[in-house]
Structure formats: C-alpha cells, structure tokens
Design a protein around this motif. Structure first.
Motif, PDB file in Angstrom:
ATOM      1  N   GLY A   1      34.875  38.309  -1.296  1.00  0.00           N
ATOM      2  CA  GLY A   1      34.292  37.484  -0.246  1.00  0.00           C
ATOM      3  C   GLY A   1      34.826  37.853   1.114  1.00  0.00           C
ATOM      4  O   GLY A   1      35.370  38.935   1.330  1.00  0.00           O
ATOM      5  N   GLY A   2      34.673  36.937   2.063  1.00  0.00           N
ATOM      6  CA  GLY A   2      35.001  37.208   3.450  1.00  0.00           C
ATOM      7  C   GLY A   2      36.493  37.241   3.732  1.00  0.00           C
ATOM      8  O   GLY A   2      37.329  37.001   2.852  1.00  0.00           O
ATOM      9  N   ALA A   3      36.819  37.528   4.995  1.00  0.00           N
ATOM     10  CA  ALA A   3      38.210  37.641   5.422  1.00  0.00           C
ATOM     11  C   ALA A   3      38.857  36.265   5.558  1.00  0.00           C
ATOM     12  O   ALA A   3      38.187  35.276   5.857  1.00  0.00           O
ATOM     13  N   ARG A   4      40.164  36.210   5.323  1.00  0.00           N
ATOM     14  CA  ARG A   4      40.966  35.001   5.512  1.00  0.00           C
ATOM     15  C   ARG A   4      40.458  33.831   4.668  1.00  0.00           C
ATOM     16  O   ARG A   4      40.450  32.680   5.109  1.00  0.00           O
ATOM     17  N   SER A   5      40.061  34.131   3.446  1.00  0.00           N
ATOM     18  CA  SER A   5      39.586  33.073   2.557  1.00  0.00           C
ATOM     19  C   SER A   5      40.661  32.607   1.592  1.00  0.00           C
ATOM     20  O   SER A   5      40.428  31.675   0.816  1.00  0.00           O
ATOM     21  N   GLY A   6      41.824  33.251   1.603  1.00  0.00           N
ATOM     22  CA  GLY A   6      42.930  32.839   0.734  1.00  0.00           C
ATOM     23  C   GLY A   6      42.998  33.571  -0.587  1.00  0.00           C
ATOM     24  O   GLY A   6      43.806  33.221  -1.452  1.00  0.00           O
ATOM     25  N   LYS A   7      42.159  34.604  -0.773  1.00  0.00           N
ATOM     26  CA  LYS A   7      42.127  35.323  -2.047  1.00  0.00           C
ATOM     27  C   LYS A   7      43.498  35.900  -2.403  1.00  0.00           C
ATOM     28  O   LYS A   7      44.034  35.664  -3.487  1.00  0.00           O
ATOM     29  N   THR A   8      44.046  36.685  -1.479  1.00  0.00           N
ATOM     30  CA  THR A   8      45.316  37.362  -1.750  1.00  0.00           C
ATOM     31  C   THR A   8      46.443  36.353  -1.936  1.00  0.00           C
ATOM     32  O   THR A   8      47.276  36.506  -2.842  1.00  0.00           O
ATOM     33  N   ALA A   9      46.481  35.323  -1.101  1.00  0.00           N
ATOM     34  CA  ALA A   9      47.567  34.338  -1.179  1.00  0.00           C
ATOM     35  C   ALA A   9      47.623  33.671  -2.541  1.00  0.00           C
ATOM     36  O   ALA A   9      48.703  33.483  -3.120  1.00  0.00           O
ATOM     37  N   LEU A  10      46.465  33.337  -3.081  1.00  0.00           N
ATOM     38  CA  LEU A  10      46.455  32.659  -4.378  1.00  0.00           C
ATOM     39  C   LEU A  10      46.847  33.594  -5.516  1.00  0.00           C
ATOM     40  O   LEU A  10      47.569  33.195  -6.435  1.00  0.00           O
TER      41      LEU A  10
END
Length: 414
Positions: free
Chosen positions: A42-51
């Motif tokens: 999905g888009g940037a700054r959506s929290g994917k990596t953090a989770l």
C-alpha cells in the motif's frame, strides 16, 4: 514489563508513541494467522514496516534461541532504514535485555534469539547471512527484490523452534502488476509457470494506506505531501495501487508482449547476453525475421563464470549461439563458450529495443521471471540517470540484442 499480546504490541507507553488503528490490528492478526507468506502492501507511511518489526521483536523475545532475517536489496538501506530507524526506535519500549552489533547489524537478546539485518547486494555479507537458518524471513520493499533473490532467502526459512511457526513477511509500495508479488499474492499463481498456487491458503495479503494511519502522522501530512504528488506517484504512494515505476525506461512494454513457449515460432538464430556480477545472468534470445524473442534465462548468485557457463551449456544444449558478454568481465569472458565482447552502448541499445517494442517485434516467454521483474522496474531517476539496481537481466538482454543487431555476421544460424 509484561509481554504484550500480538494485537496490543504497539499500545505501549514506554517511549514508542505509535498507536495501532483498526486496519493495523487487522495486519497484526494476519501476521499471527495460519498463513505462512504474508504481504502488506500500500501507500507510504501506513505503518506496514513498524508493525512487522514489532511482530519480529515479539517472536524473538517469546521464542528463546530463535533467529530472524530482515533483508532489503541494499545493505546500506537496510542498516539505515531498518536497523537505525525501525528496530532501534521500536526497542526503546522494551527492557534493555539485548545488544546491537551495529557493524554486523545483528541484534542479540539475552534469551539467545537474534535478528539479522542485511542486503542482497554484497556477496560476503549475503553469504554470511545465508549460512544460517531462520524462523522468520522479512523481505522489506520487495518492489526492489528479484524473484530469484526472494527464493534464495526463503531457502533459509528452516529453523526448528518448538511452538514457533516459520513465517515469511513481505511489504512494499506496489510496483507494476507484472511484478512477481502481484502474481503470487493477488492472482495466486506461481510467478514462473503461471500455474495456480498449490496451497493458496498459505499466501495472504492486506492493503494498507496512509489514511489508515492518520492518527500517527503529522497534521495535514496526507493533504500537503501525498495528495499533491503527480498522478502516477499519488496512485502508488497514497492509494497503494499497483502501477508502473515512475521513469520506467521500457514504457512501451505491455502484457501483450508476454507469450507462452508454445507461441514461439521456428527460431532462425540464437544469441545470448551475459552480465557478470554478484548476480551473474544470461539471457537466451531467439531471432525470427525482424522479431526478437526472449526465450530463456539463467541466473547465478555469487558464482564463477565457469559455473554460469555450465548452467548455460546444460540448459541450452543443442543450441548454437554467440554469447555477447559484459565487456567489463575481463578474463571471465574466457570461461564462457563462444564468447565475444558485447557492444555496451547503453542509450543506443535501449532505443533499439524500444523500437522493436513499438513495431510489435519484441516478445518475452512468460517463464523468464528475472527479465519480467526487471523490465517493469528498470528506470531513470529525476536527473535522467539509469538507476543501477535490479538491472542484471536488463544489461544481459541489451548485450545479446544490440550486439547482434550491430554485428549481424556474428549470428550463429541453427
């Protein structure tokens, strides 16, 4: 500090201010589901990596002695964005029961668990990483990672830790729908054969966009930074759509040029393009009249030119060809049968291939996964310079096609 359940991992109040939204909780639940391969796109700054980072830390702390691999294409990018910006930030919320080796990019916990962070662009580091087995392999920003590199990394998903189910995590801002990830996770087909996945239930995906993460973003971030992007970039980084890379070089290429092996006509001559490097690749090219067919490919990670030649000879036995090789290969050319130095005129070679595409004279067999992955991401930057990543098959393809076009007497007729 108590361990958090996976759905509450981010709700801590010890220096890590990230608060999970409903969509992010859905990803956390997906990460602990029965699926083995999980893609967050999905888009940037959506929290994917953090989770995903939080999930890996959780697994490392709960399962003593477990080992986890986190990889990007480039080691330097992995060290900066993953170790320094993601893991170090997330670990502030936990007791200091770990040590970080910043030179080797390894996080070691007191319970014996380890998180290894690396890239696929350095032979020594990659060989060291692949010398271990892991119970988690996380491929970060897979739009930059080739299918072959992903498969290589997944071979190490073999550590046996009681109670811990081995998992492969993936994330990306979506590239072209011709990318292997779209085929594997969205279409649920094997990227090389296009056959339905044998166990589709083991592959799961979720779209996450910055609108799902508004409460963790600066005020007006979406309106002022993402909504004002050009249409192409807005589709990818705001809406999370699968679109071609910005500045893609072979913009004339489309799905109509992908054919099955059965549709390749009787070939009049063959050439091969060979590129050397940590990833050494060879592309078999067939010629029929004015038409060019990318018929097959061979890829080798961290091997010798002689090993590459053996693969070529075994796979293309009975075919006579001239192998046009990377002129920077030096003595390695001597290890490739029927080799000649390639014409390395980059822009003229690219323009020649573009002309073939415009005239309907260019085709790729659908099993050439390396070529297909690279051709849709091969691009120029904002200064019109070719981005030198994921381009080994593109170089090999250009060597084999343009060298033959400028040296027709070098064709080897079958």
């Amino acid at each position: 500090m108590k361990f958090f359940t996976l759905t509450l991992l981010l709700a801590c109040n010890m220096g890590y201010a990230f608060q999970p939204t409903q969509r992010q909780i859905e990803l956390l639940n997906l990460l602990k589901s029965d699926a083995v391969n999980i893609l967050a796109y999905g888009g940037a700054r959506s929290g994917k990596t953090a989770l995903i980072v939080e999930a890996i830390i959780y697994r490392a702390r709960v399962y003593p002695g477990s080992r986890h691999l986190v990889a990007r294409l480039h080691f330097n990018h992995a060290r900066t964005s993953l170790l320094h910006e993601s893991f170090e930030k997330a670990l502030r919320a936990y007791p200091k029961d770990y040590e970080i080796n910043k030179s080797d990019c390894v996080i070691t916990f007191k319970n014996g668990s380890e998180i290894w962070i690396g890239g696929f662009d350095d032979s020594d580091r990659t060989e060291k990483i692949l010398g271990h087995e892991y119970c988690t392999v996380y491929f970060n920003e897979i739009s930059q990672i080739s299918y072959d590199s992903m498969l290589l990394g997944k071979t190490r998903l073999a550590q046996n830790i009681p109670g811990c189910k081995n998992k492969a995590y993936f994330d990306c801002n979506p590239p072209s729908p011709l990318h292997w990830a779209y085929k594997m996770f969205i279409q649920k087909v094997e990227p090389k054969s296009n056959e339905p996945l044998t166990r589709p239930e083991l592959y799961a995906s979720i779209r996450m966009n910055p609108t799902d993460n508004v409460k963790n973003l600066p005020p007006n971030y979406i309106e002022e930074n993402l909504a004002t992007l050009p249409e192409h970039q807005r589709a990818r980084f705001l809406y999370g759509d699968w679109v071609k890379s910005e500045g893609v070089i072979y913009d004339k290429f489309d799905e109509k040029m992908i054919i099955t092996a059965e549709k390749v006509p009787s070939i009049e001559s063959y050439t091969v393009g060979v590129d050397f490097g940590i990833h050494s690749d060879a592309v078999l090219i067939g010629w029929c009249g004015e038409n060019v067919y990318i018929i097959d490919e061979v890829g080798l990670f961290n091997g010798t030119a002689s090993q590459l030649n053996n693969q070529m000879s075994n796979k293309w036995k009975g075919k006579s060809y001239i192998a046009y090789c990377d002129p920077a290969g030096g003595e390695r050319l001597q290890e490739i049968a029927c080799s000649e130095e390639a014409n390395n005129s980059v822009d003229p070679g690219i323009n020649y291939i573009l002309q073939k595409m415009e005239r309907g004279q260019f085709f790729i067999v659908d099993t050439c996964r390396g070529v297909l992955d690279e051709i849709v991401t091969y691009r120029r930057d904002e200064k019109e310079r070719i981005v030198k990543e994921n381009d080994h098959y593109m170089d090999a393809m250009r060597y084999g096609i343009f060298s033959a076009a400028t040296n027709k007497v070098g064709f080897s007729w079958v």
